[in-house]
Design a protein around this motif. Structure first.
Motif, PDB file in Angstrom:
ATOM      1  N   ILE A 515      86.598 -71.980  65.637  1.00  0.00           N
ATOM      2  CA  ILE A 515      87.248 -73.006  63.918  1.00  0.00           C
ATOM      3  C   ILE A 515      88.536 -72.440  64.611  1.00  0.00           C
ATOM      4  CG2 ILE A 515      87.818 -71.617  61.704  1.00  0.00           C
ATOM      5  CD1 ILE A 515      85.481 -70.300  61.968  1.00  0.00           C
ATOM      6  N   GLY A 516      89.438 -73.915  64.921  1.00  0.00           N
ATOM      7  CA  GLY A 516      90.483 -74.435  65.239  1.00  0.00           C
ATOM      8  C   GLY A 516      90.673 -73.767  66.519  1.00  0.00           C
ATOM      9  N   VAL A 564      84.666 -66.401  55.094  1.00  0.00           N
ATOM     10  CA  VAL A 564      85.820 -66.908  54.806  1.00  0.00           C
ATOM     11  C   VAL A 564      86.846 -65.860  55.537  1.00  0.00           C
ATOM     12  CG1 VAL A 564      86.605 -68.080  53.006  1.00  0.00           C
ATOM     13  CG2 VAL A 564      84.677 -68.773  53.127  1.00  0.00           C
ATOM     14  N   TRP A 569      90.329 -68.238  56.307  1.00  0.00           N
ATOM     15  CA  TRP A 569      90.659 -70.197  55.501  1.00  0.00           C
ATOM     16  C   TRP A 569      91.266 -69.757  53.208  1.00  0.00           C
ATOM     17  CZ3 TRP A 569      85.034 -71.853  57.083  1.00  0.00           C
ATOM     18  CH2 TRP A 569      85.268 -72.909  58.595  1.00  0.00           C
ATOM     19  N   ASP A 571      90.959 -72.472  51.158  1.00  0.00           N
ATOM     20  CA  ASP A 571      89.619 -73.371  50.646  1.00  0.00           C
ATOM     21  C   ASP A 571      89.073 -74.109  51.896  1.00  0.00           C
ATOM     22  OD1 ASP A 571      88.420 -75.025  49.177  1.00  0.00           O
ATOM     23  OD2 ASP A 571      90.035 -76.433  49.078  1.00  0.00           O
ATOM     24  N   ALA A 572      87.850 -73.003  52.130  1.00  0.00           N
ATOM     25  CA  ALA A 572      87.182 -73.407  53.013  1.00  0.00           C
ATOM     26  C   ALA A 572      85.077 -74.780  53.252  1.00  0.00           C
ATOM     27  CB  ALA A 572      85.581 -72.628  53.191  1.00  0.00           C
ATOM     28  N   LYS A 575      85.957 -77.452  55.209  1.00  0.00           N
ATOM     29  CA  LYS A 575      86.386 -77.297  57.336  1.00  0.00           C
ATOM     30  C   LYS A 575      84.923 -77.199  57.809  1.00  0.00           C
ATOM     31  CE  LYS A 575      90.222 -75.754  55.712  1.00  0.00           C
ATOM     32  NZ  LYS A 575      91.605 -76.127  55.986  1.00  0.00           N
ATOM     33  N   GLU A 576      85.368 -77.393  59.361  1.00  0.00           N
ATOM     34  CA  GLU A 576      84.732 -77.786  60.440  1.00  0.00           C
ATOM     35  C   GLU A 576      84.790 -76.969  61.570  1.00  0.00           C
ATOM     36  OE1 GLU A 576      86.318 -81.378  62.392  1.00  0.00           O
ATOM     37  OE2 GLU A 576      85.043 -82.574  60.512  1.00  0.00           O
ATOM     38  N   THR A 585      79.635 -80.217  65.974  1.00  0.00           N
ATOM     39  CA  THR A 585      80.209 -79.813  64.480  1.00  0.00           C
ATOM     40  C   THR A 585      80.114 -80.090  63.460  1.00  0.00           C
ATOM     41  OG1 THR A 585      82.755 -80.746  66.277  1.00  0.00           O
ATOM     42  CG2 THR A 585      83.040 -80.681  63.849  1.00  0.00           C
ATOM     43  N   ARG A 587      79.610 -79.211  59.238  1.00  0.00           N
ATOM     44  CA  ARG A 587      81.371 -79.060  57.683  1.00  0.00           C
ATOM     45  C   ARG A 587      80.483 -77.978  56.917  1.00  0.00           C
ATOM     46  NH1 ARG A 587      81.875 -84.163  57.365  1.00  0.00           N
ATOM     47  NH2 ARG A 587      83.411 -84.351  58.207  1.00  0.00           N
TER      48      ARG A 587
END
Length: 794
Positions: A515-516, A564, A569, A571-572, A575-576, A585, A587
């Motif tokens: 994640i990121g 979460v 996060w 606001d999840a 999110k990817e 990937t 969502r």
């Protein structure tokens, strides 16, 4: 002389039957507890010591460390063991084990059977004797199978099964396996546990094994050469891994985690607190804390029993004062009197020991059930334990009788013969011993109340989903094809008595994703559209999976609140999440409320739900109504056999599965409760002794008070007040001790009750009530005595 000592001791015991009975009862209970705990500990320390190569046997373990800490597992991959053996000369042999289960067909009957896949050397490095078959070759053929005695009897009604065949369901077909050996049933004190053993190379031939270096899902055992030092082998494991897995490690260049290999001595597996993953051929794990706890309880109860002996003997001392005076006038030395009283003590301990043996035999079946053991009294009778028990008998008799012997032998003959002996009512030692007894008992009462409350909390807490009347039905390893699954589900949904049906892959797998810039780990499950509704799991944000969104299986996931928080996060939704291992990937389309998919002994971890088409759904979650559950189960069975004829129909109810997660706590609740009852009972014997002593030493005072008009109630209150003060003082001592111990125990539970003063208040009320009942009898008896009898000697 010694014969005379014991003859007089026996006369004194039989003359004072009540005194002797109470004393023997207390000591017998204390010795019984010791015997039971010795049996338990002997079994614990004997685990795996029958293994011929126990000192050279190790299990490979792996530690993963990153910025969030370290985690150690006993699991490895198929490639690790053979590669280490090839590169490290100190390793003599490697054996991999992995558990599985199969459907076996025998005479047109179907059975679910657990199995362990193992390398050829399994019966060479492990001392698991074969009744039939050659340990060198029993696993050489990929279609061979080794059975235990019990399983051979189950399928063939005899242990003479070598050469016979069984059909195992492999995929959608049955394959024939030939029995190549019959092993003795696995000993109860063995960490190695199996019912059937299959060749590991069968898995390799089928392509079932993961050949990568970064997989960890089976056990790998290594046997070192006799003169090899495990400390020199460990760094070589890491070097081999770094060299052989360089390419796979390079693919994880962005990861901050480090992997370290180590060797775990085989003898430490049974009681290893850090590694709880006893599977793939391992079982019967334990923790040393249980041995410490039980040992402490047994020693305390025995100590209380010895204290009682001191109190009761001193309480009866006034009745023997003249005897002591006459003996001294007749020329007895103090050493002779000490020997006399110690003889009585040892004789009483011997009688108590005999009763304890009988009591142990009676209680042993119940204790076995509580401790999940199969202990036998015969375990006590080896040379070391017999010597220990003789020593325990002598020490118990000496410790219990030493102080009374010194105290009684020191009486002045002039004072005793003229009734001028006065034993001080201060008697700090005796009172201190009673305080100690009740402090321990109150601590155990508090512990029992807390354990009860915590167990009730674990079994009744809202799990975040509804597990009532929820049947879990397996459709076989891997599950049927999607078309068959959909047909079964549709027919069940149309069956009377069924509210809803959901598909599930059957277990929670661990995985990770990016994640990121960060990698996070989480549990990963496959579900269908009806999973959340059937389990009644609330959706906090976003939406559920839906057939209206054709991209859901390949592009969408649902996560829980813990995910979460882990991802950081706010606001999840939308999110990817990038899965490196499948280069995809996905969502986030929904967030579910955290629910306890594991036991409440584990903190809720991040969870991701997917409809990945490669994740076959092999388990049905079926919500039943309560009208006629047996009839509904029968209807489900008919649908099951209609579409899956080559599988036995086996199911569980989710609420019972959840309850079984706390079997260990349930057993310890019973053990601690029993220990509490015993400690209170034995402590009350001591309190009774002190009450007797107090009443006898104050007979004339009581007589004078009655002559002056004191009522029975007032006198009984006067005699009881001192004891209530002792009990209240013991409660004050017990509070900090019990608070510290219980707080430490509760720390093991991420979800737990809060300690409140209610527990201590209830324990105090119970202790005072028990003390009043115990003391009240002797106090009222003394208050009712005719004052003429107590004053006539004046």
């Amino acid at each position: 002389m010694i014969k005379n000592y014991f003859k007089i001791a026996w006369r004194n015991l039989t003359r004072n039957r009540l005194f002797s009975l109470v004393n023997i009862a207390g000591l017998s209970l204390g010795l019984t507890c010791c015997m039971l705990i010795v049996l338990y500990i002997k079994d614990e320390v004997s685990f795996d010591r029958f293994q011929e190569h126990k000192d050279e046997l190790y299990r490979i373990q792996v530690t993963f460390s990153d910025e969030n800490g370290a985690r150690t597992t006993g699991s490895t991959n198929a490639i690790h063991g053979p590669a280490f053996k090839q590169e490290i000369p100190e390793i003599k042999e490697v054996v991999r084990t992995q558990s599985n289960s199969f459907v076996i067909k025998k005479d047109n009957e179907l059975f679910n059977q657990s199995a362990v896949f193992a390398d050829d050397g399994f019966f060479r490095i492990f001392t698991m004797p074969l009744l039939a078959g050659n340990p060198e070759t029993v696993l050489s053929d990929i279609h061979s199978i080794v059975l235990t005695e019990r399983i051979a009897e189950k399928y063939f009604n005899t242990t003479d099964a070598v050469g016979r065949t069984l059909d195992l369901k492999i995929g959608d077909e049955f394959e024939t396996f030939t029995v190549s050996g019959v092993a003795q049933n696995c000993p109860e004190n063995s960490s190695i546990q199996f019912e059937t053993v299959l060749p590991f190379k069968f898995q390799e031939a089928k392509g079932w094994t993961d050949t990568g270096w970064m997989g960890f899902y089976m056990n790998t055992f290594v046997l070192l050469h006799d003169k090899a030092d495990s400390r020199t082998v460990v760094p070589k494991l890491d070097r081999v891994f770094a060299s052989k897995a360089a390419e796979e490690i390079g693919e994880m260049k962005d990861s901050k985690s480090k992997i370290h290999f180590d060797l775990q001595p085989f003898l430490t597996i049974h009681m290893d607190n850090e590694l709880s993953d006893l599977r793939n051929g391992l079982g019967h794990g334990s923790s040393p804390i249980y041995s410490y706890l039980l040992s402490g309880i047994a020693l305390f109860i025995l100590l209380i029993a010895c204290i009682n002996f001191v109190n009761l003997t001193v309480a009866r001392s006034l009745n023997r004062a003249k005897e002591i005076g006459i003996r001294k006038v007749a020329g007895s030395k103090r050493t002779q009197l000490v020997a006399q009283f110690l003889s009585e003590s040892i004789l009483l301990a011997f009688v108590a020991f005999a009763f304890a043996l009988a009591l142990t035999q009676v209680i042993l079946p119940t204790f076995n059930e509580l401790a999940n053991k199969q202990l036998a009294l015969s375990y006590l009778f080896d040379f070391k334990l017999v010597a220990m028990y003789i020593g325990l008998l002598l020490v118990t008799g000496f410790v219990a009788g030493f102080y009374p012997a010194l105290a009684l032998s020191g009486f002045s003959p002039t004072q005793t013969l003229y009734n001028r002996l006065r034993l001080t009512r201060k008697n700090y030692l005796t009172k201190g011993l009673v305080v100690f007894q009740f402090a321990l008992s109150v601590s155990l009462v508090v512990a029992t109340l807390v354990i009860f409350s915590q167990f009730e909390y674990l079994t009744n807490k809202d799990l975040g989903y509804n597990d009532e009347n929820l049947m879990v039905l397996s459709l076989g390893r891997g599950g049927p094809g999607k078309q068959t699954f959909d047909v079964i589900k549709q027919e069940l949904q149309n069956t009377a008595g069924i509210k809803s049906v959901a598909g599930f892959n059957g277990h929670y797998n661990g995985t990770g994703a990016k994640i990121g810039d960060q990698n996070i780990g989480f549990s990963y499950i496959g579900v269908d559209d009806d999973f959340l509704n059937t389990l009644e799991i609330p959706l906090e944000q976003g939406r559920n999976f839906s057939q209206s969104f054709t991209s859901d299986p390949t592009q969408s996931v649902i996560i829980n609140e813990a995910f979460v928080r882990e991802a950081g996060w706010k606001d999840a939704i939308g999110k990817e999440i990038y899965f490196e291992w499948k280069d995809a990937t996905l969502r986030v389309v929904g967030i579910v409320r955290d629910y306890h998919y594991a036991s409440l002994k584990e903190k809720i971890e991040p969870l991701l739900l997917t409809q990945d088409p490669n994740y076959r759904l092999g388990t049905l979650m079926i919500k039943l109504d309560t009208r006629d559950i047996p009839a509904t189960v029968k209807a489900i069975e008919q649908v099951f056999h209609k579409h899956i004829p080559l599988m036995p129909f086996e199911y569980v109810f989710e609420d019972m599965t959840n309850f079984k997660k706390y079997e260990k706590e349930a057993k310890w609740k019973q053990i601690i409760t029993l220990a509490t009852i015993l400690s209170i009972f034995v402590s009350c014997i001591g309190l009774f002794g002190l009450a007797t002593f107090n009443a006898e030493s104050r007979l004339k005072e009581v007589g004078i008070r009655k002559v002056l008009g004191a009522s029975v109630v007032r006198i009984a209150t006067l005699l009881s007040t001192d004891f209530i003060k002792l009990v209240l003082f013991s409660i004050l001592i017990a509070v900090p001790i019990s608070y510290y111990a219980i707080s430490a125990w509760l720390q093991d539970f991420p979800y737990r009750i809060e300690l409140s003063w209610d527990y201590y208040f209830l324990a105090a009320i119970l202790s005072v009530a028990v003390a009043l009942i115990t003391v009240g009898f002797e106090s009222i008896k003394a208050a009712l005595m005719n004052p003429v009898k107590s004053l006539r000697s004046e």
